[in-house]
Design a protein around this motif. Sequence first.
Motif, PDB file in Angstrom:
ATOM      1  N   LYS A   1       0.597  -1.139   0.293  1.00  0.00           N
ATOM      2  CA  LYS A   1       0.293   0.235   0.391  1.00  0.00           C
ATOM      3  C   LYS A   1       0.726   1.545  -0.176  1.00  0.00           C
ATOM      4  O   LYS A   1       0.411   2.045  -0.801  1.00  0.00           O
ATOM      5  CB  LYS A   1      -0.756  -0.005   0.870  1.00  0.00           C
TER       6      LYS A   1
ATOM      7  N   ARG B   1       2.134   1.974  -2.818  1.00  0.00           N
ATOM      8  CA  ARG B   1       1.077   2.921  -4.062  1.00  0.00           C
ATOM      9  C   ARG B   1       0.805   3.904  -3.807  1.00  0.00           C
ATOM     10  O   ARG B   1       0.473   4.882  -4.333  1.00  0.00           O
ATOM     11  CB  ARG B   1      -0.052   1.302  -4.214  1.00  0.00           C
ATOM     12  N   ARG B   2       1.010   4.140  -2.688  1.00  0.00           N
ATOM     13  CA  ARG B   2       0.566   5.976  -1.939  1.00  0.00           C
ATOM     14  C   ARG B   2       1.595   6.827  -2.991  1.00  0.00           C
ATOM     15  O   ARG B   2       1.683   7.378  -2.949  1.00  0.00           O
ATOM     16  CB  ARG B   2       0.590   5.472   0.230  1.00  0.00           C
TER      17      ARG B   2
ATOM     18  N   GLU C   1      -0.604   5.749  -7.375  1.00  0.00           N
ATOM     19  CA  GLU C   1      -0.608   4.974  -7.987  1.00  0.00           C
ATOM     20  C   GLU C   1      -2.355   5.000  -8.040  1.00  0.00           C
ATOM     21  O   GLU C   1      -3.031   4.929  -6.913  1.00  0.00           O
ATOM     22  CB  GLU C   1      -0.789   3.516  -8.672  1.00  0.00           C
TER      23      GLU C   1
ATOM     24  N   SER D   1       0.686   6.161 -13.462  1.00  0.00           N
ATOM     25  CA  SER D   1       0.246   4.954 -14.166  1.00  0.00           C
ATOM     26  C   SER D   1      -0.129   5.751 -15.944  1.00  0.00           C
ATOM     27  O   SER D   1      -0.168   4.897 -16.963  1.00  0.00           O
ATOM     28  CB  SER D   1      -0.699   4.171 -14.535  1.00  0.00           C
TER      29      SER D   1
END
Length: 283
Positions: free
Chosen positions: A268, A271-272, A276, A280
């Motif tokens: 996570k 991603r943070r 994202e 992307s």
Amino acid sequence: MKVLGVVFKGYNSGIIKFVTEIIDFLQNTGFEVYLEKNQADKVGKQELSIKSFDSKDLDALVVIGGDGTILKVFHEIARDIPLIPVNSNSLGFFYDLNRDNYQKAFKLIMEGNYYIKTFKTGSLTVDSIKISDFLNEIAIYNVKKGKMFIFKLFRNGELITGGRCDGAIIATMLGSTAYSLAQGGPIIDSELDALVYTPISPFTQFLKPIVFSSESSLEVQNFVDSLILVDGILQYEVKKDSKMMITLSGKNISFVKIKAFERNFFAKIKRRLFDEPFTSKFF
């Protein structure tokens, strides 16, 4: 776990359709489902309406939305009802479930294949009066926009730091990945209970973030009239020379977890950090 409440954010046609699909699926799977009246009306499920979630003996609350929806629920519901977050296509740090996997997940919950994970939250008092609990953070500023916040920070009565800056953040472990992180604060592992102090645009380089143990009692002494922002939702003005006490003693928050769908904390984080799916689109 058979009796569920459902709360959601947004009333556009896509959200209403998604929420209706989830409710129908839950009922067909054998769950007893309830919504608060205003939202039951929005999805045409008046027969499932109750006055408030605090008035019903729920096993869990299904939260459909993003992280902001979790924060809203935390502040609006008085007791610790375990939450089952379902992401509705927004960036959600608290979310393991989404449009693709929620049906399999709820079948596992119905079979008893889940566990409850509980986290501590923060508590704020001003001059010995309880103001609010907080899930992510409190941020303190000069009440006059554009003016510096001047303060001292004490831990268990001992002066630790102080000075001039645009503001000061005190965050929980869960909040360490939100506003505090954006201001240069550290990421706290999800297995740790801690409070994080992060200065906002400090006047001097010697004001640095500090991580405090879960047993710490922090006191912020302000030398200017101040504005306190709680989880980006609630605002309070306090006079200068107030005694603001922050501890990790707020009401708990609990999440229903399914091992098959539980996302790794540091996955996570990545991603943070890379924002994202926004980045992307460009890389």
